[in-house]
Design a protein around this motif. Structure first.
Motif, PDB file in Angstrom:
ATOM      1  N   ASN A 213     -19.754 -47.150 -21.101  1.00  0.00           N
ATOM      2  CA  ASN A 213     -18.332 -46.950 -21.384  1.00  0.00           C
ATOM      3  C   ASN A 213     -18.111 -45.514 -21.849  1.00  0.00           C
ATOM      4  OD1 ASN A 213     -17.586 -49.578 -20.740  1.00  0.00           O
ATOM      5  ND2 ASN A 213     -17.937 -50.312 -22.825  1.00  0.00           N
ATOM      6  N   ILE A 214     -16.896 -45.059 -21.758  1.00  0.00           N
ATOM      7  CA  ILE A 214     -16.561 -43.692 -22.162  1.00  0.00           C
ATOM      8  C   ILE A 214     -16.901 -43.464 -23.636  1.00  0.00           C
ATOM      9  CG2 ILE A 214     -14.142 -44.174 -22.766  1.00  0.00           C
ATOM     10  CD1 ILE A 214     -15.172 -41.161 -20.658  1.00  0.00           C
ATOM     11  N   LEU A 250     -21.702 -33.858 -16.975  1.00  0.00           N
ATOM     12  CA  LEU A 250     -20.833 -34.850 -17.618  1.00  0.00           C
ATOM     13  C   LEU A 250     -19.507 -34.230 -18.052  1.00  0.00           C
ATOM     14  CD1 LEU A 250     -23.494 -36.822 -19.667  1.00  0.00           C
ATOM     15  CD2 LEU A 250     -21.811 -37.892 -18.160  1.00  0.00           C
ATOM     16  N   GLU A 251     -19.574 -33.047 -18.640  1.00  0.00           N
ATOM     17  CA  GLU A 251     -18.347 -32.361 -19.069  1.00  0.00           C
ATOM     18  C   GLU A 251     -17.430 -32.101 -17.876  1.00  0.00           C
ATOM     19  OE1 GLU A 251     -19.938 -28.950 -21.048  1.00  0.00           O
ATOM     20  OE2 GLU A 251     -19.702 -29.832 -23.054  1.00  0.00           O
ATOM     21  N   LEU A 256     -12.112 -34.293 -15.163  1.00  0.00           N
ATOM     22  CA  LEU A 256     -11.278 -34.699 -14.029  1.00  0.00           C
ATOM     23  C   LEU A 256     -11.230 -36.213 -13.825  1.00  0.00           C
ATOM     24  CD1 LEU A 256     -13.482 -35.480 -11.627  1.00  0.00           C
ATOM     25  CD2 LEU A 256     -13.606 -33.006 -11.389  1.00  0.00           C
ATOM     26  N   ARG A 257     -11.926 -36.968 -14.672  1.00  0.00           N
ATOM     27  CA  ARG A 257     -11.985 -38.435 -14.520  1.00  0.00           C
ATOM     28  C   ARG A 257     -10.595 -39.054 -14.472  1.00  0.00           C
ATOM     29  NH1 ARG A 257     -11.672 -42.342 -18.452  1.00  0.00           N
ATOM     30  NH2 ARG A 257     -12.625 -44.383 -17.988  1.00  0.00           N
ATOM     31  N   GLU A 267      -9.213 -49.556 -18.912  1.00  0.00           N
ATOM     32  CA  GLU A 267     -10.518 -49.381 -18.273  1.00  0.00           C
ATOM     33  C   GLU A 267     -11.389 -48.447 -19.105  1.00  0.00           C
ATOM     34  OE1 GLU A 267     -13.457 -50.039 -16.777  1.00  0.00           O
ATOM     35  OE2 GLU A 267     -12.138 -50.767 -15.175  1.00  0.00           O
ATOM     36  N   LYS A 268     -12.450 -48.984 -19.664  1.00  0.00           N
ATOM     37  CA  LYS A 268     -13.327 -48.224 -20.557  1.00  0.00           C
ATOM     38  C   LYS A 268     -14.552 -47.646 -19.861  1.00  0.00           C
ATOM     39  CE  LYS A 268     -10.636 -49.355 -23.961  1.00  0.00           C
ATOM     40  NZ  LYS A 268      -9.678 -48.346 -24.483  1.00  0.00           N
ATOM     41  N   ALA A 269     -14.761 -47.994 -18.592  1.00  0.00           N
ATOM     42  CA  ALA A 269     -15.974 -47.566 -17.890  1.00  0.00           C
ATOM     43  C   ALA A 269     -16.065 -46.045 -17.801  1.00  0.00           C
ATOM     44  CB  ALA A 269     -16.001 -48.165 -16.492  1.00  0.00           C
TER      45      ALA A 269
END
Length: 362
Positions: A213-214, A250-251, A256-257, A267-269
């Motif tokens: 999760n984020i 990751l950054e 842009l996610r 949505e926590k993914a």
């Protein structure tokens, strides 16, 4: 409960009512100690075995749920031999030696429970005769053999960085004449490279990546909180560190996610995708990540490379700079026996031993 365990628990609950009562009792007995995913594999193995029993006339039951204990008690060695032959020679879904060994191990666990642990109302074992106790539990794959199979099928040294770079840029050059592939790559290249980078810089399993999760991400400390395989404490996540390169990727992806995938607040993914016909991003599936890595691997010239071999690639590289105990902890292995594969892959311990012998005799 993590995402995959929740899915497997639901599937397990669907299948259990179709099993005999004593299998249901066995699953209840094992539930506190084993994950729903493992128990689901057990039930699938019993389903295969019971179907075979009925097809061979070794059980008169009309369905699997009514197979009698007495029918298991009267099985002979020739019956077990016949089942092993069926598993290895059937036309559809022929099993490898490792899979056959696992299926027999599932049966041994059930028969052991019925003959040694479970009791009837008179305190006698439910199963009076255990034919599976006669079946030898052979070790199929040793670390050295596993290492030999992996030789040439994982990424080594500069290839780890080259593969991530290929996902970022090289793949687009390869599919320049395919508008559909080029569009999909332009949309997802940062996410795809980030996933590959994270595995190649931390050694996470694909199931662990899917479940992230984020909120599990701690970028400043280069750390993730992960539900690790084999840990049945649903409240505890293990801290797992990653290398600096993964931090950069990751950054880039995190920035842009939201805008790229239109992720709803619910949505926590961490890793998401927009499925066909949908407008909002949802959690990526295990199968989608596996297919994604295979797609890039083929174009990269490594057709044998899979998402799990990315984990092997990290582990081999990591072991070269660290000892077997640190490697075990980083990978989340239950014992160093599993981690020994990377000692054989690098030949580190053997080459060092030879050098020490030369030094002592010089």
């Amino acid at each position: 409960m993590n995402i995959q365990k929740g899915i497997d628990r639901a599937k397990l609950d669907e299948k259990i009512p179709m099993m005999p009562w004593y299998v249901q009792q066995f699953i209840d007995y094992k539930l506190p100690d084993l994950s729903p995913s493992t128990l689901l594999e057990y039930v699938r193995d019993y389903e295969t075995f019971f179907n075979w029993l009925r097809a061979e006339g070794l059980s008169q039951s009309e369905d699997n749920g009514h197979i009698l204990l007495e029918e298991l008690e009267t099985l002979r060695m020739e019956s077990v031999t016949g089942y092993r032959l069926y598993l290895t020679t059937r036309r559809e879904g022929t099993n490898s030696r490792i899979t056959v060994s696992r299926k027999l191990s599932s049966l041994r666990s059930l028969f052991h429970y019925l003959s040694q642990i479970a009791e009837d109302e008179n305190f006698y074992p439910l199963l009076k005769r255990n034919i599976m106790a006669k079946i030898e539990n052979k070790r199929i794959h040793k670390p050295k053999d596993t290492a030999a199979k992996l030789k040439g099928k994982i990424l080594e040294e500069e290839e780890l960085i080259e593969f991530i770079s290929f996902i970022h840029e090289g793949y687009a050059e390869d599919v320049a004449n395919n508008k559909q592939a080029l569009y999909a790559h332009g949309l997802n290249k940062e996410r795809d490279a980030c996933i590959a980078s994270l595995i190649l810089n931390s050694g996470l399993r694909v199931s662990e990546v899917v479940n992230l999760n984020i909120d599990d991400l701690d970028l400043p400390n280069k750390m993730l909180h992960v539900f690790r395989k084999g840990n049945n404490d649903e409240t505890f996540k293990t801290p797992v560190y990653f290398r600096n390169q993964a931090k950069d990727d990751l950054e880039h992806y995190i920035n842009l996610r939201q805008s790229r995938y239109h992720v709803p607040k619910r949505e926590k993914a961490l890793f998401v995708a927009i499925r066909n016909g949908q407008k909002e991003g949802t959690r990526m599936t295990k199968r989608a990540i596996q297919a994604m890595i295979i797609k890039y691997a083929k174009r990269f010239g490594k057709p044998f490379l899979t998402v799990h071999k990315l984990r092997h690639s990290f582990a081999t590289d990591y072991y070269l700079q660290n000892d077997i105990y640190k490697t075990k902890e980083q990978l989340g292995h239950a014992s160093t026996e599993t981690t020994e594969v990377y000692a054989h892959l690098t030949d580190k311990t053997m080459s060092q031993a030879i050098e020490r012998r030369n030094e002592s005799t010089s």
